[in-house]
Design an enzyme around this catalytic site. Structure first.
Site, PDB file in Angstrom:
ATOM      1  N   GLY B  14       0.801  -1.220   0.000  1.00  0.00           N
ATOM      2  CA  GLY B  14       0.000   0.000   0.000  1.00  0.00           C
ATOM      3  C   GLY B  14       0.832   1.268   0.000  1.00  0.00           C
ATOM      4  O   GLY B  14       2.067   1.235   0.034  1.00  0.00           O
ATOM      5  N   ASP B 159      -0.194  12.285  14.986  1.00  0.00           N
ATOM      6  CA  ASP B 159      -0.957  13.357  15.634  1.00  0.00           C
ATOM      7  C   ASP B 159      -0.025  14.244  16.473  1.00  0.00           C
ATOM      8  O   ASP B 159      -0.135  15.476  16.452  1.00  0.00           O
ATOM      9  CB  ASP B 159      -2.038  12.746  16.535  1.00  0.00           C
ATOM     10  CG  ASP B 159      -2.873  11.710  15.795  1.00  0.00           C
ATOM     11  OD1 ASP B 159      -3.496  12.069  14.786  1.00  0.00           O
ATOM     12  OD2 ASP B 159      -2.867  10.535  16.210  1.00  0.00           O
ATOM     13  N   HIS B 187      -6.792   7.436  18.742  1.00  0.00           N
ATOM     14  CA  HIS B 187      -6.401   8.013  17.454  1.00  0.00           C
ATOM     15  C   HIS B 187      -7.662   8.148  16.595  1.00  0.00           C
ATOM     16  O   HIS B 187      -7.962   7.314  15.747  1.00  0.00           O
ATOM     17  CB  HIS B 187      -5.371   7.124  16.754  1.00  0.00           C
ATOM     18  CG  HIS B 187      -5.123   7.566  15.340  1.00  0.00           C
ATOM     19  ND1 HIS B 187      -4.529   8.764  15.023  1.00  0.00           N
ATOM     20  CD2 HIS B 187      -5.428   6.990  14.148  1.00  0.00           C
ATOM     21  CE1 HIS B 187      -4.461   8.891  13.712  1.00  0.00           C
ATOM     22  NE2 HIS B 187      -5.005   7.840  13.162  1.00  0.00           N
TER      23      HIS B 187
END
Lengths: 325, 325
Positions: B14, B159, B187
């Site tokens: 991916g 984050d 998250h």
């Protein structure tokens, strides 16, 4: 702390750069103590994608990344630049003749050369990646006479790394054991991967690997590896090309390992009988931020013949674009 | 030379992994003296793309990359693995309910947990990235009782890095000047970016940045940054997510900087009143390959309220999947 180095990257919203920019910002290219300013150039329609790349670069919170400049204006992009990675180029479209591709890219590199000549640091280190890389670099150089001409180079490090892998794989050895690989000539299918001076561990590669494989498998496999990746992946090499760029500039600036060398396409000084000025891939060692072409290697008639073919291709490419310099 | 570390990566063909694998192989994650074996897992239809990724990894001639294993069999992928980066997960399709997404991914992580439990190193360090990351990690942990449960974590470093950038940008300071950032909780959009203990240089961030911006801009901007990147880029964060993974594992294994901490989602030990066992993001310091939750921070009522909301979401996610453990 060192002052930041201004690194221009062209074609910055493309696939190679998506693999490249984050590694530069993390310090992999110029070292963990070297802040950078990324000066990212794209064509106008790609600016929105480029802005998204800049968002993600910011989201990495890289301590070494002091600033990101995104622009579609080469004058802004190359202003005071110390390093340029010329990744952007026009790809060959369907039905397009090779000569047309050469001319279209020649136009791009001639106009960029003029801009760089005016606004960049005159010692700017340039690595041309966009194809035809060697001839694009040649045209750029001719249009940028104020620059230190030695510092206008093209990428053959991806080919060099591919060649090392093939030899390690064939001989069942580790990558780190394969040294003194050479790519001669043009970054094209006429390139000459040459293991005749390579070592595997302490031994000569030629004493381990049979000549038939070298001539009939190794050379064409390396020279055509780009096509094989396209066939497997459905698009051209990106992360491995980015890695070659990182390696090229890293070693140029920070030096090559003792007892080894790398391949870079640099302006020929006539070494090994190559026409002066052509951007020709040679084995080089790097130290103190400069490169030196490895001298005195014995070249077999077989390799010499192939080098001549690659040189002839470079001369033909040059002559196709002679109106641009 | 150190013996190689076996690093499993799922979803290896991916986009995140295309930005991740090359940086692991270059030594950015585990150090320049640490060889790695990449054990790459994909679903069967993605194996052809994965083979192309392996070609490009080989074409980088990384000295630290000792072997690449590509497989669609989790038993092969996780065999003796020391580190696992669980990037693969089923994305939310059109018209799909959140509960269905939770259950589908829960199935994947419960079955992978059982495999890891049987074949991996029992001290394997796991970082779950595929969403819902915290709950996927929770389900994995419950299905892998033999593993060192401390070592089953989820990613909130992206984050954390996004929060640092926002504060540096807002205050006009450098990234390196912003320390002691915290992400609490899940998250997801209920995450709690918290600058109340952060420093900017030698000063408290709260003395430089006004509270109105913190509550009304900073927190939602960081929590919704993933959506903003998708809107700008047309697809979700890849290179910045990969960078967060590198940072998460690098600091866990090699340690955090003195005087600073990072955010990791780890099994709650009840610190700050959070339900034990939930995979909850905390500020942590790392040393000798282990992490310690930072203790004794004063939490405002405002932040405490938000932490409770995020905790409640994690409990609800857990309960939706209670048939899986």
């Amino acid at each position: 702390m060192k002052s930041p180095v201004r690194v221009v990257i062209t074609g910055a919203a493309g696939q190679i750069c998506y693999s490249l920019l984050f590694r530069i910002a993390s310090g992999e290219m110029l070292g963990q103590d070297q802040p950078v300013i990324l000066q990212l150039l794209e064509i106008t329609p790609a600016m929105k994608v480029l802005d998204a790349v800049a968002m993600e670069l910011n989201d990495c919170a890289y301590p070494l990344l002091h600033e990101i400049i995104t622009t579609d204006d080469p004058v802004v992009a190359f202003k005071d630049a110390n390093v340029a990675l010329m990744v952007g180029a026009k790809p060959r479209g369907p039905g397009m003749e090779r000569a047309d591709l050469l001319k279209d890219n020649g136009q791009i590199f001639s106009s960029l050369g003029k801009v760089i000549n005016e606004v960049a640091d005159e010692n700017i280190r340039i690595c041309v990646v966009g194809n035809p890389a060697n001839t694009n670099a040649y045209i750029l150089a001719k249009n940028a006479p104020k620059l230190n001409q030695r510092n206008i180079t093209a990428l053959t490090r991806l080919d060099h790394n591919r060649a090392i892998y093939q030899v390690a794989e064939k001989s069942g050895n580790r990558i780190a054991d394969v040294t003194k690989m050479t790519i001669w000539g043009n970054h094209s299918t006429t390139q000459v991967p040459d293991l005749s001076h390579s070592n595997i561990g302490a031994e000569a590669a030629t004493s381990i690997i049979d000549n038939d494989w070298t001539e009939n498998d190794f050379i064409p496999t390396v020279a055509k590896r780009g096509g094989a990746v396209i066939a497997a992946r459905g698009s051209s090499s990106a992360a491995s090309a980015a890695n070659g760029i990182i390696d090229h500039m890293h070693d140029w600036v920070l030096g090559t390992a003792k007892g080894d060398w790398v391949s870079m396409a640099v302006p020929s000084d006539g070494s090994y009988g190559v026409t002066e000025g052509l951007i020709f891939s040679y084995p080089v060692t790097c130290e103190n931020g400069d490169y030196t072409i490895v001298q005195g290697l014995e070249i077999s008639d077989f390799i010499q013949g192939k080098m001549k073919e690659s040189e002839a291709e470079l001369i033909e490419e040059r002559d196709t674009c002679s109106d641009l310099f």
